[in-house]
Design a protein around this motif. Sequence first.
Motif, PDB file in Angstrom:
ATOM      1  N   ALA A  41       0.812  -1.216   0.000  1.00 19.43           N
ATOM      2  CA  ALA A  41       0.000   0.000   0.000  1.00 19.43           C
ATOM      3  C   ALA A  41       0.847   1.269   0.000  1.00 19.43           C
ATOM      4  O   ALA A  41       0.355   2.339  -0.316  1.00 19.43           O
ATOM      5  CB  ALA A  41      -0.911   0.006   1.221  1.00 19.43           C
ATOM      6  N   LYS A  57       0.176   4.700  -2.043  1.00 21.00           N
ATOM      7  CA  LYS A  57       0.003   4.677  -3.489  1.00 21.00           C
ATOM      8  C   LYS A  57      -1.305   5.396  -3.830  1.00 21.00           C
ATOM      9  O   LYS A  57      -2.229   5.425  -3.000  1.00 21.00           O
ATOM     10  CB  LYS A  57      -0.021   3.237  -3.990  1.00 21.00           C
ATOM     11  CG  LYS A  57       1.333   2.547  -3.842  1.00 21.00           C
ATOM     12  CD  LYS A  57       1.288   1.122  -4.327  1.00 21.00           C
ATOM     13  CE  LYS A  57       2.662   0.479  -4.174  1.00 21.00           C
ATOM     14  NZ  LYS A  57       2.651  -0.947  -4.506  1.00 21.00           N
ATOM     15  N   PRO A  58      -1.406   5.980  -5.011  1.00 19.31           N
ATOM     16  CA  PRO A  58      -2.583   6.797  -5.339  1.00 19.31           C
ATOM     17  C   PRO A  58      -3.933   6.105  -5.131  1.00 19.31           C
ATOM     18  O   PRO A  58      -4.878   6.736  -4.696  1.00 19.31           O
ATOM     19  CB  PRO A  58      -2.374   7.138  -6.818  1.00 19.31           C
ATOM     20  CG  PRO A  58      -0.905   7.051  -7.021  1.00 19.31           C
ATOM     21  CD  PRO A  58      -0.419   5.970  -6.091  1.00 19.31           C
ATOM     22  N   GLN A  59      -4.043   4.827  -5.394  1.00 17.56           N
ATOM     23  CA  GLN A  59      -5.337   4.134  -5.269  1.00 17.56           C
ATOM     24  C   GLN A  59      -5.645   3.727  -3.824  1.00 17.56           C
ATOM     25  O   GLN A  59      -6.764   3.354  -3.521  1.00 17.56           O
ATOM     26  CB  GLN A  59      -5.404   2.913  -6.189  1.00 17.56           C
ATOM     27  CG  GLN A  59      -4.531   1.746  -5.767  1.00 17.56           C
ATOM     28  CD  GLN A  59      -3.080   1.820  -6.207  1.00 17.56           C
ATOM     29  OE1 GLN A  59      -2.593   2.856  -6.615  1.00 17.56           O
ATOM     30  NE2 GLN A  59      -2.372   0.707  -6.101  1.00 17.56           N
ATOM     31  N   GLN A  60      -4.669   3.828  -2.940  1.00 16.72           N
ATOM     32  CA  GLN A  60      -4.846   3.413  -1.547  1.00 16.72           C
ATOM     33  C   GLN A  60      -5.487   4.517  -0.722  1.00 16.72           C
ATOM     34  O   GLN A  60      -5.114   5.671  -0.831  1.00 16.72           O
ATOM     35  CB  GLN A  60      -3.503   3.041  -0.918  1.00 16.72           C
ATOM     36  CG  GLN A  60      -2.860   1.801  -1.442  1.00 16.72           C
ATOM     37  CD  GLN A  60      -3.651   0.554  -1.129  1.00 16.72           C
ATOM     38  OE1 GLN A  60      -3.853  -0.254  -1.990  1.00 16.72           O
ATOM     39  NE2 GLN A  60      -4.094   0.392   0.082  1.00 16.72           N
ATOM     40  N   ARG A  61      -6.435   4.158   0.115  1.00 15.15           N
ATOM     41  CA  ARG A  61      -7.058   5.108   1.031  1.00 15.15           C
ATOM     42  C   ARG A  61      -6.685   4.794   2.480  1.00 15.15           C
ATOM     43  O   ARG A  61      -6.907   5.597   3.371  1.00 15.15           O
ATOM     44  CB  ARG A  61      -8.579   5.076   0.878  1.00 15.15           C
ATOM     45  CG  ARG A  61      -9.043   5.533  -0.470  1.00 15.15           C
ATOM     46  CD  ARG A  61      -8.894   7.048  -0.557  1.00 15.15           C
ATOM     47  NE  ARG A  61      -9.199   7.509  -1.889  1.00 15.15           N
ATOM     48  CZ  ARG A  61      -8.360   8.185  -2.646  1.00 15.15           C
ATOM     49  NH1 ARG A  61      -7.176   8.504  -2.208  1.00 15.15           N
ATOM     50  NH2 ARG A  61      -8.701   8.566  -3.846  1.00 15.15           N
TER      51      ARG A  61
END
Length: 170
Positions: A41, A57-61
């Motif tokens: 992540a 990472k950009p897609q990780q919240r």
Amino acid sequence: MEKLKGPPWSLMKQTSGCGIANFNRYANEEFGTLAVFDREAVAQLRIHQPGINFQLKPQQRSFSFAVSSFRDQKPSALWNVFFNQTAPHMEAFLKKINWTPVPDPDTFRKIAGEIRKNLADLRKEGGDTAEFETELKGLEKKFTEKPDFSVLEALRLLRSNLAKKQLDLL
């Protein structure tokens, strides 16, 4: 992501890919912090006293991590065990945890059944049940649409309020 403001950050080197050992060799070398994180992540890891910055990472919240510490031990004595054994095992453990649990539907049904029984008893005693019945139906609808612990908690509160109402009628 916004650029970090303040003093420059320095990259922390790691040997296991999922573990950090943080200590101050000039102040107190025999005390420090150990952290394990979900490396899949994290895009970048930066350390700057007094904190650690995990850039996802950009897609990780979100991501999982565990923090511990060591005391009265030389860091060099910890490296091998921590980076090669403890950190990989903890990372695997963190990945197994269900971080978004849902409440058990049977528990919800059981409590709703208790409320229905108590509502029937309250009606027999001449008590007003309309408000409780409306709230119960609303909670059942919400839970059916999206099981959530807040709805289960609201159902428990309804049960408690109903019990208080019944006691008031005694």
